[in-house]
Design an enzyme around this catalytic site. Structure first.
Site, short mmCIF file in Angstrom:
data_model
loop_
_atom_site.label_atom_id
_atom_site.label_comp_id
_atom_site.label_asym_id
_atom_site.label_seq_id
_atom_site.Cartn_x
_atom_site.Cartn_y
_atom_site.Cartn_z
N GLU A 195 -9.62 58.43 -5.76
CA GLU A 195 -10.94 58.03 -5.28
C GLU A 195 -12.01 58.13 -6.37
OE1 GLU A 195 -8.90 60.11 -3.67
OE2 GLU A 195 -8.68 59.41 -1.61
N HIS A 227 -9.86 65.54 8.83
CA HIS A 227 -9.72 64.11 9.14
C HIS A 227 -10.56 63.71 10.35
CE1 HIS A 227 -6.14 64.83 6.68
NE2 HIS A 227 -6.07 63.53 6.47
#
Lengths: 336, 333
Positions: free
Chosen positions: A65, A134
């Site tokens: 990322e 998450h």
């Protein structure tokens, strides 16, 4: 617009269509992120794009990322219009420098000479027992830091129009989509997010809230999933003869304080619903907007229905205990 | 790779310009900071990272670059900015925080952006590498000429951004060259105390790209090695990693007592100052003292003009701090 075709779309399909149409009309637009190619995005928002545009413009990335969001910044500064996906907002911890020190600050540090027309799209929200790495929303974490617009739609119509507006915006836009609204059945989707959506491209202006239900007794403000909880609460309150107004913020940056203030002028009561952590967050900011403007607008103390300041637990009953819902909003009204 | 006399003179003059510029900045930086050193005082407040000693890296690499090529630099950006052709007057005004500065005073010395020559920098270690990959990707996708060069220090090689960017650049065969300026110190921690390998060029093998190591801060060798890597990137051959052994003659920042340096290191490094050494080479090759002194005079004029421009420029109204947050120049409360 008379011959515009209207279909019922999920947010996932509305996002994919918005990106598709912008890619058709603007060769500078491309997508990169993890699993956005053959898979079509874990949450479906790039489905079908690889087949139409190929691997060059629908670019699967390694799990890096920092590199690919940084690359989005570099490409945007060089004249491209990248749409970059951070699969789960919870992953920002491995790549935040690219976001808040580069993407969000280079316009300012260049005195406006370097534009960063980039969309960073990322999923938010829980409710399906994925635990605290998450399931977060982290709206306020992004909205707190200057230099990036931050938006989160509650339905497919807004999702399409806001995505097109985000791609065309010369500022970086963080486009946060709630997993529970995507129309992905395996996430236990909210049906009311799937709405009539025109086929023609159109824009929904960023920074504008929307009154999604008119009322006179209490203003309930939320965004994304919070809007649906607010609407359900309004239905319940209506059974008691209480007429609730529901405001969908849609954007956190810019924040449409005017619409909230106007609504509270009418109702005199304010409840803010936020699936992000309660402290130092959206609810505090919205309430402050009203109080700073004119504290006498409020006939009773404002209330917030937000996620408690705990990491999101896994066990279903524990997570559901923590999440905002319609009953908590009704109870908050009763406590006013 | 042959080096023309003209290029060598440009390299000499540009190294000298960077050096004289920084020596002048160094003096001005101390104005208002004596007897008690307070970083917030004086016409140039804030941190100041000087690059003197590292000029060979900047000129050896940037000699191969055009305005269209992209450079991402670090918290120590002056030598690279000057070698890339950043507007010296506006950069100086930026360092002073003036309205005529490159960003009107919003960025300062660690945030120098000049779109005319595609130069930018970041004060965060290794974080220019991803943007360099993206700019290179942009050129490739648009089929436009231009390569990206990302300068980092040897302390940056243990950042995730370094490894992620090398992998991405190699995977996508991007026209980018990564240049590690090894000045041996990450603030006070030595390379050998922070990095598991003695030389970082070996790390290129992990990403299947060429790696080069240049010893002894030699501008002519840097020129050759960088030229090969940049030519390779330009012709579609993909990225390279170059580590260049250089040194900083100053501290990490001004005010650094440098107690971590071994005894005698500073004197030794000063004896190896690359600028007088390069002058000797030029003289040996037949350039006259008169010609080199003439270059020096030109450099002095450029520095004086830049400093005068900065000093004479006004500060922007303080309220300008509330503009240029977003692309339309606005600020959202």
């Amino acid at each position: 617009m008379s011959n515009t075709k209207i279909r019922r779309l999920t947010i996932a399909r509305a996002m994919a269509e918005a990106i598709q149409q912008e890619m058709q009309s603007d060769p500078r637009v491309f997508v990169m992120g993890e699993d956005i190619g053959a898979l079509g995005g874990v949450f479906g928002n790039t489905r079908g794009l690889l087949e139409e545009f190929g691997r060059e413009r629908i670019r699967d990335t390694p799990i890096s990322e920092t590199a690919f969001i940084g690359a989005g910044v570099g490409a945007a500064q060089d004249g491209m219009r990248p749409v970059v996906e951070l699969m789960f907002v919870d992953f920002f911890g491995v790549c935040f420098d690219a976001i808040y020190n580069n993407m969000a600050k280079n316009n300012y540090f260049s005195g406006g000479n370097v534009k960063v027309p980039m969309v960073l799209m990322t999923s938010t929200g829980g409710g399906y027992s994925d635990a605290g790495q998450h399931s977060q929303c982290l709206y306020a974490t992004f909205a707190h830091l200057p230099g990036m617009k931050v938006v989160s739609p509650s339905n497919a119509y807004d999702a399409k129009g806001m995505m097109i507006a985000a791609i065309r915006d010369d500022s970086p836009v963080v486009f946060m989509y709630h997993k529970g609204l995507q129309g992905m059945g395996w996430l236990g989707t909210e049906a009311a997010a799937t709405v009539d959506t025109p086929e023609q491209p159109y824009q929904v202006e960023l920074g504008k809230a929307k009154i999604v239900r008119e009322g006179s007794d209490v203003t309930i403000v939320g965004l994304a999933m919070g809007v649906h909880n607010a609407l359900k609460a309004a239905d319940k309150l209506a059974e008691e003869g209480v007429n609730a107004e529901v405001v969908d913020l849609r954007s956190l940056v810019p924040l449409d304080r005017e619409t909230v203030i106007s609504s509270v002028k009418k109702t005199g009561r304010l409840i803010v619903v936020d699936e992000d952590y309660q402290s130092y967050g959206v609810s505090g900011e919205v309430i402050t907007s009203v109080v700073e403007h004119d504290y006498s607008l409020l006939r009773s103390g404002p209330k917030r229905v937000a996620y408690p300041d705990v990491p999101i637990p896994f066990a279903r009953h524990m997570e559901q205990f923590c999440l905002p819902n319609a009953d908590k909003i009704v109870a908050a009204f009763h406590a006013m | 790779m042959l080096i023309s006399r003209e290029t060598k003179l440009w390299m000499y003059k540009t190294m000298l310009l960077s050096r004289r510029f920084e020596e002048t900045i160094e003096q001005i930086y101390l104005e208002g900071k004596t007897p008690a050193f307070n970083m917030a005082n004086g016409p140039i407040p804030g941190e100041m990272h000087l690059s003197n000693g590292q000029e060979p890296v900047a000129v050896g690499v940037c000699a191969h670059l055009n305005a269209e090529d992209i450079v991402t630099a670090t918290h120590r950006p002056h030598h690279q900015a000057i070698a890339k052709g950043v507007d010296l007057k506006r950069m100086t005004a930026e360092i002073f925080g003036k309205q005529t500065g490159l960003s009107g005073g919003r960025g300062g010395h660690m945030h120098i952006f000049d779109t005319n020559v595609n130069f930018g920098c970041s004060g965060i270690i290794a974080q220019g590498m991803g943007p360099a990959c993206g700019a290179a990707l942009s050129r490739k996708m648009q089929n436009k000429p231009g390569v990206a060069v990302s300068f980092i220090g040897e302390g940056a090689v243990n950042q995730g951004a370094f490894h992620e960017s090398l992998n991405l650049a190699a995977l996508w065969c991007l026209p980018v060259v990564f240049v590690v300026e090894d000045n041996a110190w990450g603030i006070s921690v030595s390379k050998q105390d922070s990095t598991a390998v003695a030389r970082n060029d070996v790390r290129a093998a992990a990403y299947d790209m060429p790696g080069h190591f240049v010893e002894n801060n030699d501008p002519l060798v840097i020129y050759k090695v960088a030229g090969d890597a940049i030519d390779r990137a330009r012709s579609g051959g993909g990225p390279s990693l170059i580590e260049i052994e250089t040194f900083r003659l100053a501290g990490h920042f001004m005010g650094d007592a440098e107690a971590y340096r071994p005894d005698g290191e500073k004197a030794f490094l000063e004896s190896k100052d690359p600028i007088p050494a390069f002058r000797k080479i030029l003289l040996a090759e037949g350039t006259t003292d008169v010609a080199l002194d003439h270059l020096k005079d030109q450099v002095e004029e450029q520095v004086s003009a830049a400093i005068a421009f900065a000093r004479e420029s006004a500060y922007a109204p303080a309220e300008d701090a509330l503009t240029q947050v977003f692309a339309q120049g606005e600020y959202h409360e």
